[in-house]
Scaffold this active site. Structure first.
Site, PDB file in Angstrom:
ATOM      1  N   LYS A  13       1.827  -2.832  -0.243  1.00  0.00           N
ATOM      2  CA  LYS A  13       2.499  -2.724   1.257  1.00  0.00           C
ATOM      3  C   LYS A  13       1.735  -1.404   1.879  1.00  0.00           C
ATOM      4  O   LYS A  13       1.338  -1.468   3.011  1.00  0.00           O
ATOM      5  CB  LYS A  13       3.954  -2.328   1.085  1.00  0.00           C
ATOM      6  CG  LYS A  13       4.867  -3.464   0.675  1.00  0.00           C
ATOM      7  CD  LYS A  13       6.400  -2.903   0.793  1.00  0.00           C
ATOM      8  CE  LYS A  13       6.604  -1.583   0.174  1.00  0.00           C
ATOM      9  NZ  LYS A  13       6.747  -1.454  -1.306  1.00  0.00           N
ATOM     10  N   ARG A  88      15.010  -1.259   2.746  1.00  0.00           N
ATOM     11  CA  ARG A  88      15.401  -1.232   1.520  1.00  0.00           C
ATOM     12  C   ARG A  88      16.625  -1.866   1.031  1.00  0.00           C
ATOM     13  O   ARG A  88      17.068  -2.188  -0.044  1.00  0.00           O
ATOM     14  CB  ARG A  88      14.998  -0.214   0.473  1.00  0.00           C
ATOM     15  CG  ARG A  88      13.309   0.132   0.745  1.00  0.00           C
ATOM     16  CD  ARG A  88      12.990   0.958  -0.311  1.00  0.00           C
ATOM     17  NE  ARG A  88      11.671   1.615   0.167  1.00  0.00           N
ATOM     18  CZ  ARG A  88      10.717   1.872  -0.794  1.00  0.00           C
ATOM     19  NH1 ARG A  88      10.940   2.031  -1.924  1.00  0.00           N
ATOM     20  NH2 ARG A  88       9.681   2.545  -0.378  1.00  0.00           N
ATOM     21  N   ARG A 127      -1.879   4.492 -11.651  1.00  0.00           N
ATOM     22  CA  ARG A 127      -2.237   4.726 -10.225  1.00  0.00           C
ATOM     23  C   ARG A 127      -2.163   6.346 -10.219  1.00  0.00           C
ATOM     24  O   ARG A 127      -1.091   6.887 -10.965  1.00  0.00           O
ATOM     25  CB  ARG A 127      -1.064   4.162  -9.344  1.00  0.00           C
ATOM     26  CG  ARG A 127      -1.103   4.835  -7.906  1.00  0.00           C
ATOM     27  CD  ARG A 127      -0.271   3.990  -6.887  1.00  0.00           C
ATOM     28  NE  ARG A 127       1.104   4.471  -6.990  1.00  0.00           N
ATOM     29  CZ  ARG A 127       2.100   3.712  -6.079  1.00  0.00           C
ATOM     30  NH1 ARG A 127       1.742   2.846  -5.341  1.00  0.00           N
ATOM     31  NH2 ARG A 127       3.216   4.572  -5.904  1.00  0.00           N
ATOM     32  N   ARG A 167      12.908   1.831 -10.833  1.00  0.00           N
ATOM     33  CA  ARG A 167      12.411   1.297  -9.179  1.00  0.00           C
ATOM     34  C   ARG A 167      12.353  -0.167  -9.199  1.00  0.00           C
ATOM     35  O   ARG A 167      12.781  -0.752  -8.111  1.00  0.00           O
ATOM     36  CB  ARG A 167      10.969   1.841  -8.768  1.00  0.00           C
ATOM     37  CG  ARG A 167      11.110   3.390  -8.484  1.00  0.00           C
ATOM     38  CD  ARG A 167       9.693   4.045  -8.596  1.00  0.00           C
ATOM     39  NE  ARG A 167       8.981   3.894  -7.485  1.00  0.00           N
ATOM     40  CZ  ARG A 167       7.554   3.704  -7.365  1.00  0.00           C
ATOM     41  NH1 ARG A 167       6.995   4.263  -8.550  1.00  0.00           N
ATOM     42  NH2 ARG A 167       7.000   3.517  -6.108  1.00  0.00           N
TER      43      ARG A 167
HETATM   44  P1  AMP Z   1       7.531   4.904  -1.641  1.00  0.00           P
HETATM   45  O1  AMP Z   1       6.431   5.674  -1.342  1.00  0.00           O
HETATM   46  O2  AMP Z   1       7.830   3.660  -0.322  1.00  0.00           O
HETATM   47  O3  AMP Z   1       7.419   3.999  -3.017  1.00  0.00           O
HETATM   48  O4  AMP Z   1       9.023   5.405  -1.609  1.00  0.00           O
HETATM   49  C1  AMP Z   1       9.367   6.389  -2.784  1.00  0.00           C
HETATM   50  C2  AMP Z   1      10.901   6.756  -2.963  1.00  0.00           C
HETATM   51  O5  AMP Z   1      11.303   7.030  -1.584  1.00  0.00           O
HETATM   52  C3  AMP Z   1      11.672   5.653  -3.251  1.00  0.00           C
HETATM   53  O6  AMP Z   1      11.490   5.325  -4.666  1.00  0.00           O
HETATM   54  C4  AMP Z   1      12.911   6.097  -2.738  1.00  0.00           C
HETATM   55  O7  AMP Z   1      13.485   6.966  -3.668  1.00  0.00           O
HETATM   56  C5  AMP Z   1      12.714   6.853  -1.467  1.00  0.00           C
HETATM   57  N1  AMP Z   1      12.771   5.839  -0.365  1.00  0.00           N
HETATM   58  C6  AMP Z   1      11.576   5.473   0.455  1.00  0.00           C
HETATM   59  N2  AMP Z   1      12.011   4.824   1.421  1.00  0.00           N
HETATM   60  C7  AMP Z   1      13.459   4.354   1.292  1.00  0.00           C
HETATM   61  C8  AMP Z   1      14.455   3.742   1.844  1.00  0.00           C
HETATM   62  N3  AMP Z   1      14.309   2.756   2.782  1.00  0.00           N
HETATM   63  N4  AMP Z   1      15.629   3.616   1.315  1.00  0.00           N
HETATM   64  C9  AMP Z   1      15.921   4.481   0.279  1.00  0.00           C
HETATM   65  N5  AMP Z   1      15.258   5.190  -0.314  1.00  0.00           N
HETATM   66  C10 AMP Z   1      13.839   5.343   0.083  1.00  0.00           C
END
Ligand code: AMP
Length: 212
Positions: A13, A88, A127, A167
């Site tokens: 994404k 999310r 990664r 996750r």
């Molecule tokens: P990402 O970089 O998008 O994988 O996000 C890393 C982490 O940030 C996630 O595993 C969550 O802990 C937190 N996070 C990011 N976006 C959200 C969201 N919309 N809702 C809840 N937690 C989020």
């Protein structure tokens, strides 16, 4: 154009969203990036979020809704925005619907990145991420210099095996229902096969977003 990117962690994404944002000439908003920057800067938002993020849990909806509201009411996002990982949970999708309605907008398209869990574990555990520019890379070991800048590559704490598994559990339990919510709300939901070369996946993305 307001585009929502949905899909499990590691489905591409972020990378594809970056390219789509450049193609459309609009910014990309990643709540993950906002939260990581806040954690690195040691702000109260960052300190609150860090524990959830390190474990691979979602930060509370109220925190995300605050970021969403602030971002979408800023002039920088007036022409459109690519929302990467911003939605999310179902309450977040409802919150986004309300915030966009307040500014007379709505989500134009939801792009759902599909890839199976096994491929994701392989992708994420291989990664590394630049501690400075935040870009993800595969094929490098932690400690190597960033190929695109001056930072050093590190393994994100939530790319460790236990956090990856958590996750994915969280995605299936809390984020997958968002797809059904959008379909039920009559949104334009497009499924993207996220497996393949970056250019091939991007061609699917632009085709699905109707901007090919
Ligand atoms: P990402 O970089 O998008 O994988 O996000 C890393 C982490 O940030 C996630 O595993 C969550 O802990 C937190 N996070 C990011 N976006 C959200 C969201 N919309 N809702 C809840 N937690 C989020």
């Amino acid at each position: 154009m307001i585009v929502v990117l949905l899909g499990p962690p590691g489905s591409g994404k972020g990378t594809q969203g970056e390219r789509l944002a450049a193609r459309l000439g609009v910014p990309k908003l990643s709540t993950g990036d906002v939260l990581r920057a806040a954690a690195a800067a040691g702000t109260s938002l960052g300190l609150e979020a860090k524990g959830y993020m390190d474990r691979g849990d979602l930060v509370p909806d109220a925190v995300i809704l605050g970021i969403m509201k602030e971002a979408l009411s800023s002039p920088a996002h007036a022409a459109g925005v690519i929302l990467d990982g911003v939605v999310r949970t179902v309450p977040q999708a409802e919150g986004l619907r309300d915030v966009t309605a307040q500014i007379g907008r709505q989500v134009d398209v939801v792009l759902l990145f599909e890839i199976d869990d096994e491929a994701l574990v392989t992708r994420l555990s291989g990664r590394t991420t630049c501690e400075k520019c935040g870009k993800p890379f595969t094929g490098f070991t932690p400690g190597a210099p960033c190929p695109d800048g001056e930072g050093t590559l590190v393994r994100r704490k939530d790319d460790e095996p236990d956090a990856i598994r958590n996750r994915l559990r969280v995605y299936h339990a809390q984020t997958a229902p968002v797809v059904a919510w959008y379909r039920g709300a009559g949104a334009n939901v497009q499924v993207i096969d996220a497996v393949g070369a970056l250019d091939d996946v991007f061609a699917r993305v632009t085709g699905a977003a109707g901007i090919a």
